[in-house]
Design an enzyme around this catalytic site. Structure first.
Site, PDB file in Angstrom:
ATOM      1  N   ASN A  70       0.827  -1.188   0.000  1.00 27.14           N
ATOM      2  CA  ASN A  70       0.000   0.000   0.000  1.00 27.14           C
ATOM      3  C   ASN A  70       0.865   1.243   0.000  1.00 27.14           C
ATOM      4  OD1 ASN A  70      -0.393   1.887   2.565  1.00 27.14           O
ATOM      5  ND2 ASN A  70       0.228  -0.143   3.319  1.00 27.14           N
ATOM      6  N   CYS A 131       8.108   8.114  10.060  1.00 29.21           N
ATOM      7  CA  CYS A 131       7.853   9.307   9.255  1.00 29.21           C
ATOM      8  C   CYS A 131       9.126  10.126   9.131  1.00 29.21           C
ATOM      9  CB  CYS A 131       6.771  10.180   9.914  1.00 29.21           C
ATOM     10  SG  CYS A 131       5.205   9.344  10.180  1.00 29.21           S
ATOM     11  N   LYS A 166       5.119   2.935  17.747  1.00 31.85           N
ATOM     12  CA  LYS A 166       5.116   1.916  16.691  1.00 31.85           C
ATOM     13  C   LYS A 166       6.459   1.919  15.980  1.00 31.85           C
ATOM     14  CE  LYS A 166       2.118   0.216  12.976  1.00 31.85           C
ATOM     15  NZ  LYS A 166       0.823   0.453  12.285  1.00 31.85           N
ATOM     16  N   ILE A 192       5.518  -5.027  14.088  1.00 32.72           N
ATOM     17  CA  ILE A 192       6.300  -4.120  13.266  1.00 32.72           C
ATOM     18  C   ILE A 192       5.406  -3.382  12.272  1.00 32.72           C
ATOM     19  CG2 ILE A 192       8.452  -5.399  13.426  1.00 32.72           C
ATOM     20  CD1 ILE A 192       7.746  -6.709  10.701  1.00 32.72           C
ATOM     21  N   ASN A 193       5.879  -2.214  11.843  1.00 30.78           N
ATOM     22  CA  ASN A 193       5.232  -1.497  10.763  1.00 30.78           C
ATOM     23  C   ASN A 193       5.550  -2.224   9.446  1.00 30.78           C
ATOM     24  OD1 ASN A 193       3.881   0.554   9.356  1.00 30.78           O
ATOM     25  ND2 ASN A 193       4.754   2.159  10.645  1.00 30.78           N
ATOM     26  N   GLY A 244       1.900  -8.123  12.128  1.00 38.54           N
ATOM     27  CA  GLY A 244       2.553  -8.448  10.866  1.00 38.54           C
ATOM     28  C   GLY A 244       2.141  -9.822  10.397  1.00 38.54           C
TER      29      GLY A 244
END
Length: 304
Positions: A70, A131, A166, A192-193, A244
């Site tokens: 995504n 970010c 996160k 995890i991200n 995840g």
């Protein structure tokens, strides 16, 4: 659901360990007509920024053989609309609300946290530190322990809400980042991200996504997530929320046994919006058969 499923994340107690992950369940209210969202352990709402964001140009998602990519671009309604329109609905529904926030400067993270601190109906804040920090040449907050600690400490200073950070799997040393946010006052860690990936349309000879690369999620990243939870569990004393690739009870059990106190379900929501409630019921039956609690499972795979 029974007391067997109750789990404590420092100052935050959940009725069961299943939370729907940010970005995969809207703001929670969208599912209330066909899922009892109040029965979930919690909902981590779509990431909120100070100003609304339209997100990236399409295409923004594509399937892979073992998950999806995504590149939504953190599209969201902004804090003003969320507080005025969405949060009251979540309060009325009785949802355990975890507010995911993101920003490109420490000052904006602090402003978001300070405003949420004055609101009722919020169970915890989740900082998305994957970010770019515009004041540090675009370096992501989550790539170093020092940068992660700096933003965590600044937010901790302005809010008494339970604070979850996160973590990104793309940190050079995710253990260092975990230790950094713990030392700065985080109450818990979520991990995890997504991991950056790419799919190429071989007929068009171009990347499938409008932004070329996107975040990989789904079953393919589960072994990485479990490994990282296992390692970080050995390095911090604060609770971990693992995520995840969770799509079955066995997946969730792996994370719990590796050291997670709760789990977040993400990509699987797209094919089965009620999956978290189903898994919670399955976990309750599994624990009842063995006379166990969720607490008994946390980190039980750790050892020599």
């Amino acid at each position: 659901m029974s007391e067997r499923l109750r789990t404590s994340l420092g100052p935050l107690t959940l009725a069961n360990p299943f939370v729907n992950a940010s970005g995969t369940y809207g703001y929670g209210v969208e599912y209330a007509s066909f899922v009892d969202v109040a029965r979930l352990g919690g909902v981590s709402v779509k990431g909120i920024s100070l100003l609304p964001r339209p997100g990236n140009s399409p295409p923004r998602t594509c399937e892979t053989s073992a998950g999806m990519l995504n590149s939504i671009g953190l599209a969201n309604i902004g804090i003003d609309v969320f507080l005025a329109e969405t949060l009251p609905q979540l309060r009325e529904l009785g949802v355990t609300v975890i507010v995911n926030t993101f920003a490109t400067s420490i000052e904006d993270f602090v402003e978001l946290a300070a405003r949420f601190d004055n609101e009722t109906g919020i169970a915890a804040l989740e900082l998305n530190i994957s970010c770019p920090n515009v004041h540090a040449g675009g370096m992501h907050f989550g790539v170093s322990g020092a940068a992660a600690a700096e933003v965590t400490g600044a937010v901790r200073a302005v809010t008494d809400l339970p604070l979850m950070v996160k973590l990104s799997p793309e940190a050079g040393d995710i253990g260092e980042v975990a230790r950094g946010v713990e030392s700065a006052g985080a109450d818990m860690i979520s991990m995890i991200n997504t991991i950056r990936g790419m799919v190429i349309d071989v007929d068009r000879r171009r990347p499938m996504l409008g932004q070329k690369m996107g975040g990989m999620s789904g079953p393919a990243i589960k072994p990485l997530g479990v490994r990282m939870v296992y390692e970080v569990f050995q390095q911090v004393s604060i609770p971990i929320i693992g995520m995840g690739g969770i799509a079955s009870l066995r997946d969730a059990l792996e994370y719990l046994m590796a050291g997670a106190t709760a789990v977040q379900v993400g990509t699987a929501n797209y094919s089965e919006p009620g999956i978290s409630l189903r898994l919670a019921d399955e976990l309750e039956a599994w624990c009842s058969e063995r006379d166990l609690t969720v607490t008994d499972l946390v980190g039980c795979a750790q050892g020599d």
